[in-house]
Design a protein around this motif. Structure first.
Motif, PDB file in Angstrom:
ATOM      1  N   GLY A 148       4.195   3.614 -11.487  1.00 22.73           N
ATOM      2  CA  GLY A 148       4.196   2.762 -10.309  1.00 22.73           C
ATOM      3  C   GLY A 148       4.253   3.521  -9.007  1.00 22.73           C
ATOM      4  O   GLY A 148       4.905   3.090  -8.042  1.00 22.73           O
ATOM      5  N   ILE A 149       3.568   4.668  -8.947  1.00 21.17           N
ATOM      6  CA  ILE A 149       3.655   5.524  -7.763  1.00 21.17           C
ATOM      7  C   ILE A 149       3.109   4.822  -6.528  1.00 21.17           C
ATOM      8  O   ILE A 149       3.725   4.839  -5.460  1.00 21.17           O
ATOM      9  CB  ILE A 149       2.891   6.840  -8.000  1.00 21.17           C
ATOM     10  N   LEU A 150       1.933   4.191  -6.645  1.00 20.26           N
ATOM     11  CA  LEU A 150       1.314   3.556  -5.489  1.00 20.26           C
ATOM     12  C   LEU A 150       2.217   2.486  -4.898  1.00 20.26           C
ATOM     13  O   LEU A 150       2.443   2.439  -3.679  1.00 20.26           O
ATOM     14  CB  LEU A 150      -0.031   2.950  -5.885  1.00 20.26           C
ATOM     15  N   ARG A 151       2.763   1.605  -5.743  1.00 13.57           N
ATOM     16  CA  ARG A 151       3.635   0.540  -5.254  1.00 13.57           C
ATOM     17  C   ARG A 151       4.888   1.110  -4.594  1.00 13.57           C
ATOM     18  O   ARG A 151       5.302   0.650  -3.516  1.00 13.57           O
ATOM     19  CB  ARG A 151       4.023  -0.368  -6.417  1.00 13.57           C
ATOM     20  N   ASN A 152       5.480   2.125  -5.204  1.00 18.62           N
ATOM     21  CA  ASN A 152       6.690   2.717  -4.647  1.00 18.62           C
ATOM     22  C   ASN A 152       6.437   3.354  -3.282  1.00 18.62           C
ATOM     23  O   ASN A 152       7.239   3.217  -2.356  1.00 18.62           O
ATOM     24  CB  ASN A 152       7.255   3.774  -5.606  1.00 18.62           C
ATOM     25  N   VAL A 153       5.322   4.046  -3.163  1.00 18.18           N
ATOM     26  CA  VAL A 153       5.006   4.707  -1.893  1.00 18.18           C
ATOM     27  C   VAL A 153       4.785   3.678  -0.790  1.00 18.18           C
ATOM     28  O   VAL A 153       5.338   3.791   0.304  1.00 18.18           O
ATOM     29  CB  VAL A 153       3.756   5.606  -2.041  1.00 18.18           C
ATOM     30  N   VAL A 154       3.960   2.658  -1.086  1.00 21.69           N
ATOM     31  CA  VAL A 154       3.622   1.665  -0.065  1.00 21.69           C
ATOM     32  C   VAL A 154       4.841   0.834   0.333  1.00 21.69           C
ATOM     33  O   VAL A 154       5.081   0.570   1.513  1.00 21.69           O
ATOM     34  CB  VAL A 154       2.474   0.754  -0.556  1.00 21.69           C
ATOM     35  N   VAL A 155       5.649   0.426  -0.661  1.00 20.64           N
ATOM     36  CA  VAL A 155       6.801  -0.425  -0.376  1.00 20.64           C
ATOM     37  C   VAL A 155       7.909   0.334   0.337  1.00 20.64           C
ATOM     38  O   VAL A 155       8.465  -0.128   1.338  1.00 20.64           O
ATOM     39  CB  VAL A 155       7.345  -1.050  -1.686  1.00 20.64           C
ATOM     40  N   LYS A 156       8.245   1.526  -0.166  1.00 25.47           N
ATOM     41  CA  LYS A 156       9.368   2.271   0.380  1.00 25.47           C
ATOM     42  C   LYS A 156       9.041   3.034   1.658  1.00 25.47           C
ATOM     43  O   LYS A 156       9.877   3.190   2.540  1.00 25.47           O
ATOM     44  CB  LYS A 156       9.904   3.255  -0.667  1.00 25.47           C
ATOM     45  N   GLU A 157       7.815   3.535   1.757  1.00 26.66           N
ATOM     46  CA  GLU A 157       7.485   4.419   2.878  1.00 26.66           C
ATOM     47  C   GLU A 157       6.395   3.867   3.790  1.00 26.66           C
ATOM     48  O   GLU A 157       6.145   4.428   4.849  1.00 26.66           O
ATOM     49  CB  GLU A 157       7.062   5.788   2.334  1.00 26.66           C
TER      50      GLU A 157
END
Length: 315
Positions: free
Chosen positions: A47-56
């Protein structure tokens, strides 16, 4: 550097400028996917894409782009110019106007890859540190962050010296030399298969450029991907972190022992998608720029001849 008419008329000028245009197009097209590739190679979670977009935020996908954008244009210009020069040198018997043999293409690509490693290794080091900055700060319990590539480069120099800036140079050269030979060979071979005779007449369509460039990028990345994973791990490590690799073999041994052989292919899907997009853009922009320079040169020559004819008739 002066990019005036005299420079553009020369072989060096044409290849250099066209390569720079191609490099710029490639960075703009592929940096978000490159950020995801780096995160995947350095992570054990999904879930790298979701984590990057949501968190950062979405802008995090473009973090670290300034360094390659400022340098990759120059690096790609040097690579394409080196390739053009070396492929001709390795095939000196080729007639003027004929394309180099496939053997010369491979040898020229290997030489160009080795030369470009000297330029790209420090740039990729800074880019990787920027792309992984948040994660590194969390490991080290730091809240601050460097503002940009120059700050990262200064911090590496202060903490690790020039040896830190050169970290990963050996594996970068090991990755890029053979993969560039395969890269240029695949492009030349595929465009001839898609459009027979285009290597000699230079009339490739945009479709041929895009597909051949994309396939060249995909082939070379699959070939060198395990080395790229190891390079990311080596360049991502900081002297402040406890877990350090003692070299390429040690990095390979530790990664495989901890995470299995699949780790060497982690993020391959993202890398392949990015490779097709980026290298399709690179070769299309490169070939288009060469045509524009060639056409402007011919136009200038026609104008000069017309001016001479008019002057002669008036005389």
């Amino acid at each position: 550097m002066d990019f005036g008419p005299e420079f553009l008329v020369s072989s060096w000028g044409k290849e250099f400028v066209a390569g720079g245009v191609g490099g710029t197009a490639g960075v703009l097209a592929g940096h978000p996917l490159d950020t995801l590739r780096i995160r995947q190679q350095h992570s054990t979670n999904g879930g790298i894409l979701r984590n990057v977009v949501v968190k950062e935020g979405p802008c995090a996908l473009y973090r670290g782009m300034l360094a390659p954008l400022a340098s990759v244009s120059f690096q790609t210009a040097i690579t394409f110019q080196s390739y053009a020069t070396l492929s001709k040198a390795f095939d000196s018997n080729t007639k003027a106007g004929d394309p180099p043999s496939y053997k010369a293409v491979v040898l020229g690509g290997i030489g160009a890859g080795a030369l470009q490693s000297l330029l790209i290794s420090p740039v990729e080091l800074v880019k990787i540190r920027l792309q992984l900055q948040r994660k590194t700060n969390e490991k080290m319990n730091q809240s601050g962050s460097n503002r940009g590539p120059l700050d990262v480069a200064r911090s590496i120099l202060r903490a690790e010296g020039w040896r830190g800036i050169c970290r990963g140079l050996g594996i970068t050269m090991l990755r890029d030399s053979p993969s560039h030979g395969l890269y240029f060979w695949t492009y030349e071979y595929m465009k001839e298969q898609l459009q027979p005779g285009c290597r000699k007449n230079g009339q490739e369509t945009f479709r041929t450029m895009l597909l051949s460039g994309g396939l060249a990028g995909v082939t070379s990345w699959i070939f060198c991907y395990p080395l790229d994973v190891l390079k990311t791990r080596i360049q991502a490590q900081s002297h402040c972190l406890q877990s350090r690799y003692c070299g390429i073999v040690d990095c390979y041994r530790q990664c495989v022992t901890r995470e299995g052989y699949n780790v060497l292919w982690r993020g391959l899907g993202t890398a392949v998608a990015r490779a097709f997009i980026v290298n399709g853009a690179v070769f299309t922009a490169y070939e288009t720029a060469l045509r524009c320079i060639h056409n402007s040169k011919n136009h200038a020559a026609v104008q000069t001849e017309n001016g001479v004819d008019v002057g002669a008739s008036n005389g």
